[in-house]
Motif scaffolding. Structure first.
Motif, mmCIF file in Angstrom:
data_model
loop_
_atom_site.group_PDB
_atom_site.id
_atom_site.type_symbol
_atom_site.label_atom_id
_atom_site.label_comp_id
_atom_site.label_asym_id
_atom_site.label_seq_id
_atom_site.Cartn_x
_atom_site.Cartn_y
_atom_site.Cartn_z
ATOM 1 N N ASN A 110 1.517 6.297 -13.878
ATOM 2 C CA ASN A 110 0.707 7.321 -13.230
ATOM 3 C C ASN A 110 -0.732 7.292 -13.736
ATOM 4 O O ASN A 110 -1.673 7.329 -12.941
ATOM 5 C CB ASN A 110 1.314 8.704 -13.457
ATOM 6 C CG ASN A 110 0.479 9.793 -12.826
ATOM 7 O OD1 ASN A 110 0.333 9.861 -11.610
ATOM 8 N ND2 ASN A 110 -0.093 10.648 -13.657
ATOM 9 N N TRP A 143 1.501 3.918 -8.573
ATOM 10 C CA TRP A 143 2.151 5.172 -8.214
ATOM 11 C C TRP A 143 3.550 4.935 -7.660
ATOM 12 O O TRP A 143 4.473 5.703 -7.932
ATOM 13 C CB TRP A 143 1.295 5.970 -7.239
ATOM 14 C CG TRP A 143 0.369 6.926 -7.935
ATOM 15 C CD1 TRP A 143 0.631 7.649 -9.062
ATOM 16 C CD2 TRP A 143 -0.956 7.263 -7.563
ATOM 17 N NE1 TRP A 143 -0.441 8.412 -9.413
ATOM 18 C CE2 TRP A 143 -1.447 8.195 -8.505
ATOM 19 C CE3 TRP A 143 -1.792 6.873 -6.523
ATOM 20 C CZ2 TRP A 143 -2.718 8.749 -8.431
ATOM 21 C CZ3 TRP A 143 -3.055 7.428 -6.457
ATOM 22 C CH2 TRP A 143 -3.505 8.356 -7.393
ATOM 23 N N TYR A 154 5.275 13.496 -9.263
ATOM 24 C CA TYR A 154 4.079 12.888 -8.677
ATOM 25 C C TYR A 154 4.003 13.122 -7.168
ATOM 26 O O TYR A 154 3.763 12.212 -6.381
ATOM 27 C CB TYR A 154 3.994 11.392 -9.025
ATOM 28 C CG TYR A 154 4.160 11.150 -10.508
ATOM 29 C CD1 TYR A 154 3.222 11.640 -11.414
ATOM 30 C CD2 TYR A 154 5.273 10.479 -11.010
ATOM 31 C CE1 TYR A 154 3.380 11.455 -12.775
ATOM 32 C CE2 TYR A 154 5.431 10.286 -12.386
ATOM 33 C CZ TYR A 154 4.483 10.774 -13.247
ATOM 34 O OH TYR A 154 4.638 10.589 -14.595
ATOM 35 N N ALA A 157 0.688 12.225 -5.546
ATOM 36 C CA ALA A 157 0.569 10.773 -5.374
ATOM 37 C C ALA A 157 1.416 10.320 -4.191
ATOM 38 O O ALA A 157 0.974 9.481 -3.382
ATOM 39 C CB ALA A 157 1.003 10.053 -6.649
#
Length: 168
Positions: A110, A143, A154, A157
């Motif tokens: 990340n 990602w 995430y 993302a």
């Protein structure tokens, strides 16, 4: 005097006491114990924003720590400091080194993606769409790896990947 002995708040002192007890109980070598002490002191310094001191402790911990998994977290934390200092090339290097030892660190993927995304945004502002696209593609790959390791995390993302049509 080790940093762990000078922390002023109750939680830090309690954590240090528990860590010291565990170090005595768990069968480890003196080198491993010393590495952990440097790591713990590095985390304490880092949490207080004393990055130079944290780096000194982390570098010493990496010199002493032989376990690849434990080294990966030390290297990851060094990467965090370089990220905070805006030293993105160094940060990427340490995240890579952490992942070589432990490929299951979604937070490293990340953070690498965030740096690549940032560089892509910089390239857009500079009018270089080709470089921007390359950085964005790299961010997408990192990602995807972070999301694959922790599917529920995430979310931003994940949404960016969908919006930019980079999600397979």
């Amino acid at each position: 005097m080790p940093r762990s002995q000078i922390n002023g708040n109750f939680i830090d002192k309690t954590s240090s006491i528990v860590a010291n007890i565990l170090l005595r109980i768990i069968p480890t070598t003196s080198g491993e114990k010393e590495a952990f002490t440097y790591y713990r002191d590095g985390m304490s310094a880092q949490s207080e924003g004393n990055y130079a001191e944290a780096l000194q402790n982390y570098y010493e911990a990496t010199r002493l720590e032989i376990d690849p998994y434990d080294r990966s977290y030390i290297l990851y934390n060094i990467g965090l400091i370089h990220t905070s200092n805006g030293e993105h090339t160094k940060a990427l290097e340490y995240y890579f080194r952490a992942l070589e030892r432990n490929p299951f660190l979604p937070q490293a993927f990340n953070n690498m993606a965030v740096i690549c995304h940032y560089r892509g945004e910089q390239a857009i502002r500079q009018g270089d769409s080709e470089i921007a696209e390359a950085w964005s593609d790299q961010a997408a790959e990192y990602w995807k790896q972070a999301i694959a390791l922790t599917p529920g995390n995430y979310i931003e993302a994940h949404n960016w990947l969908k919006i930019t049509r980079r999600f397979d």
